[in-house]
Design an enzyme around this catalytic site. Structure first.
Site, mmCIF file in Angstrom:
data_model
loop_
_atom_site.group_PDB
_atom_site.id
_atom_site.type_symbol
_atom_site.label_atom_id
_atom_site.label_comp_id
_atom_site.label_asym_id
_atom_site.label_seq_id
_atom_site.Cartn_x
_atom_site.Cartn_y
_atom_site.Cartn_z
ATOM 1 N N CYS A 139 13.281 -40.125 -35.715
ATOM 2 C CA CYS A 139 13.001 -41.568 -35.616
ATOM 3 C C CYS A 139 11.644 -41.945 -36.216
ATOM 4 C CB CYS A 139 13.061 -42.019 -34.168
ATOM 5 S SG CYS A 139 14.644 -41.641 -33.423
ATOM 6 N N HIS A 167 9.901 -48.846 -33.383
ATOM 7 C CA HIS A 167 11.196 -48.165 -33.439
ATOM 8 C C HIS A 167 12.069 -48.643 -32.279
ATOM 9 C CE1 HIS A 167 14.358 -45.370 -33.461
ATOM 10 N NE2 HIS A 167 13.899 -44.620 -32.480
ATOM 11 N N ASN A 190 19.916 -47.715 -31.697
ATOM 12 C CA ASN A 190 18.884 -46.832 -32.246
ATOM 13 C C ASN A 190 19.394 -46.246 -33.563
ATOM 14 O OD1 ASN A 190 17.154 -44.745 -32.880
ATOM 15 N ND2 ASN A 190 17.090 -43.877 -30.822
HETATM 16 N N1 ACO Z 1 26.448 -45.222 -18.363
HETATM 17 C C1 ACO Z 1 26.355 -45.140 -17.031
HETATM 18 N N2 ACO Z 1 25.564 -44.263 -16.411
HETATM 19 C C2 ACO Z 1 24.838 -43.439 -17.179
HETATM 20 C C3 ACO Z 1 24.882 -43.475 -18.584
HETATM 21 C C4 ACO Z 1 25.730 -44.411 -19.165
HETATM 22 N N3 ACO Z 1 25.855 -44.530 -20.505
HETATM 23 N N4 ACO Z 1 24.042 -42.538 -19.080
HETATM 24 C C5 ACO Z 1 23.476 -41.943 -18.017
HETATM 25 N N5 ACO Z 1 23.951 -42.463 -16.867
HETATM 26 C C6 ACO Z 1 23.626 -42.117 -15.503
HETATM 27 C C7 ACO Z 1 23.081 -40.711 -15.363
HETATM 28 O O1 ACO Z 1 24.109 -39.772 -15.275
HETATM 29 C C8 ACO Z 1 22.275 -40.831 -14.091
HETATM 30 O O2 ACO Z 1 23.165 -40.735 -13.017
HETATM 31 P P1 ACO Z 1 22.721 -39.945 -11.666
HETATM 32 O O3 ACO Z 1 21.539 -40.708 -11.144
HETATM 33 O O4 ACO Z 1 23.932 -40.038 -10.817
HETATM 34 O O5 ACO Z 1 22.373 -38.558 -12.090
HETATM 35 C C9 ACO Z 1 21.738 -42.251 -14.139
HETATM 36 O O6 ACO Z 1 22.577 -42.964 -15.056
HETATM 37 C C10 ACO Z 1 20.302 -42.359 -14.592
HETATM 38 O O7 ACO Z 1 20.155 -41.569 -15.770
HETATM 39 P P2 ACO Z 1 18.756 -41.454 -16.503
HETATM 40 O O8 ACO Z 1 18.857 -40.435 -17.585
HETATM 41 O O9 ACO Z 1 17.686 -41.283 -15.473
HETATM 42 O O10 ACO Z 1 18.629 -42.911 -17.131
HETATM 43 P P3 ACO Z 1 17.398 -43.558 -17.833
HETATM 44 O O11 ACO Z 1 17.029 -44.787 -17.133
HETATM 45 O O12 ACO Z 1 16.316 -42.539 -18.104
HETATM 46 O O13 ACO Z 1 18.004 -44.006 -19.224
HETATM 47 C C11 ACO Z 1 17.993 -43.297 -21.533
HETATM 48 C C12 ACO Z 1 18.537 -43.023 -20.113
HETATM 49 C C13 ACO Z 1 18.462 -44.654 -21.960
HETATM 50 C C14 ACO Z 1 18.551 -42.207 -22.445
HETATM 51 C C15 ACO Z 1 16.444 -43.233 -21.519
HETATM 52 O O14 ACO Z 1 16.005 -42.069 -20.850
HETATM 53 C C16 ACO Z 1 15.826 -43.267 -22.891
HETATM 54 O O15 ACO Z 1 15.885 -44.256 -23.593
HETATM 55 N N6 ACO Z 1 15.144 -42.183 -23.312
HETATM 56 C C17 ACO Z 1 14.404 -42.150 -24.577
HETATM 57 C C18 ACO Z 1 15.303 -42.060 -25.769
HETATM 58 C C19 ACO Z 1 14.465 -41.979 -27.041
HETATM 59 O O16 ACO Z 1 13.489 -42.683 -27.204
HETATM 60 N N7 ACO Z 1 14.801 -41.042 -27.934
HETATM 61 C C20 ACO Z 1 13.939 -40.805 -29.078
HETATM 62 C C21 ACO Z 1 14.470 -41.333 -30.324
HETATM 63 S S1 ACO Z 1 16.030 -40.686 -30.771
HETATM 64 C C22 ACO Z 1 15.804 -39.601 -32.140
HETATM 65 O O17 ACO Z 1 14.748 -39.112 -32.413
HETATM 66 C C23 ACO Z 1 17.059 -39.228 -32.929
#
Ligand code: ACO
Length: 336
Positions: free
Chosen positions: A117, A263, A293
């Site tokens: 990214c 980003h 993204n």
């Molecule tokens: N739908 C419903 N529930 C979901 C989903 C979904 N799509 N995805 C995860 N959950 C659930 C999980 O299983 C978890 O359930 P649990 O509590 O029963 O275990 C709950 O939701 C919370 O999951 P988290 O992972 O804690 O959710 P979070 O609020 O952290 O959001 C996300 C996840 C959106 C991925 C976030 O962590 C994020 O944006 N991270 C950064 C991503 C990023 O910046 N990546 C870098 C760039 S990408 C690249 O370089 C190619």
């Protein structure tokens, strides 16, 4: 603090988004998720997905052509082509070589960079260095991803996040003069990598560690795997320091910035970073709701959309910041 005159400036921008739209409601039918969860946790409502047969270099070429046209240049005017991507057409040759052929550019260095990214900011920084040293005049920098081909569409934790697209800029000499009150150009760039977090976000299969085999395919090792929470925390911290660093290097404060092009990984990450940098929300450009993204394509797509719409105007100052796999991150301040 007095700042050095910029050496390079953006002469043209362009982008390409494939027409196919995949909405959160479509995803509700594919994995156990909801529109409400995706919208609240990420800000994404829909993303673009390229049709079968479309390849990364097709999208990069379309974005590159648009940027060249805005710059008033021909492909044969290019001295260098840099393509930032983690989803090239194939491992070898570089996507940039294929883009060079498709654009009809002449013989010149054309290479890919892999900074996920952060790739576009890395490419911008590299291009700026070559123009600063006088080795190159016109450099095409493309950020392009066809992430729908490397997403595990059965993994709800990643498949809701990513989209396809391409963005491009053509850089050329800034021709800034001493005494210019507001010289147009690349005012600062900063790029960094912390490999200690390399396992937090990866496509483990297909390289020398796990060459393609039936097992790697069965285990979905050719798809994106991410420890989302680990990346989230480090993204807020590092994008904050990168933004402050970019301002300090350019001798500016947040009040000197007209627009933020961050980003588009997660609206909550952007909101948290910008609140701490104390930038008002109306200066923060967003399209994550429509495109998701798109990794290295994210910033140039956002910039081109807003430039063509007349929101970003010639002479406006833009702060860019991005973080992705590596983990790699970077920032840049550009007066367009
Ligand atoms: N739908 C419903 N529930 C979901 C989903 C979904 N799509 N995805 C995860 N959950 C659930 C999980 O299983 C978890 O359930 P649990 O509590 O029963 O275990 C709950 O939701 C919370 O999951 P988290 O992972 O804690 O959710 P979070 O609020 O952290 O959001 C996300 C996840 C959106 C991925 C976030 O962590 C994020 O944006 N991270 C950064 C991503 C990023 O910046 N990546 C870098 C760039 S990408 C690249 O370089 C190619």
């Amino acid at each position: 603090m007095p700042t050095a005159l910029p050496s390079s400036r953006i002469l043209g921008t362009g982008h390409y988004l494939p027409p196919g739209v995949r909405t959160n409601l479509d995803l509700e039918r594919m994995v156990e998720t909801t529109d409400a969860w995706i919208t609240e946790r990420t800000g994404i409502k829909e993303r673009r997905v390229a049709a079968n047969g479309v390849v990364t270099s097709d999208m990069a070429t379309a974005a590159g052509k648009a940027a060249l046209e805005m710059a008033g240049l021909k492909a044969t005017d290019l001295d260098m082509i840099i393509v930032a991507t983690i989803t090239p057409d194939m491992p070898m040759p570089a996507a940039a070589a294929i883009v060079q052929r498709k654009l009809g550019a002449g013989v010149c260095p054309a290479f890919d960079i892999s900074a996920a990214c952060a790739g576009f900011v890395f490419g911008l920084s590299i291009a700026d260095q070559f123009i600063t040293t006088g080795q190159m005049r016109h450099v095409l920098v493309v950020g392009v991803e066809l992430l729908s081909r490397v997403v595990d569409w059965t993994d709800r934790t990643t498949c809701v996040l990513f989209g396809d697209g391409a963005g491009a800029v053509v850089l050329g000499p800034a021709n800034a003069k001493a005494g210019d009150a507001k010289p147009r150009g690349i005012l600062s760039t900063a790029i960094l990598t912390d490999g200690s977090l390399a396992n937090s976000l990866r496509i483990p299969g297909g390289g020398s560690a796990a060459p393609a085999s039936h097992e790697t395919v069965d285990q979905r090792q050719h798809c994106i795997q991410m420890k989302g929470q680990d990346i989230f925390k480090v993204a807020v911290k590092n994008l904050l320091s990168a933004s402050r660093n970019a301002l300090a290097r350019a001798g500016m404060t947040q009040d000197d910035i007209d627009w933020i092009c961050a980003h588009q990984a997660n609206k909550r990450i952007i909101d948290q970073v910008m609140a701490r940098v104390e930038v008002p929300p109306e200066k923060v450009l967003m399209n994550i709701d429509r495109v998701g993204n798109t990794s290295s394509a994210s910033i140039p797509i956002l910039m081109d959309e807003n430039y063509r719409a007349g929101k970003i105007k010639p002479g406006d100052t833009v702060l860019m910041c991005a973080l992705g796999a590596g983990i790699s991150w970077g920032s840049a301040i550009v007066r367009l």
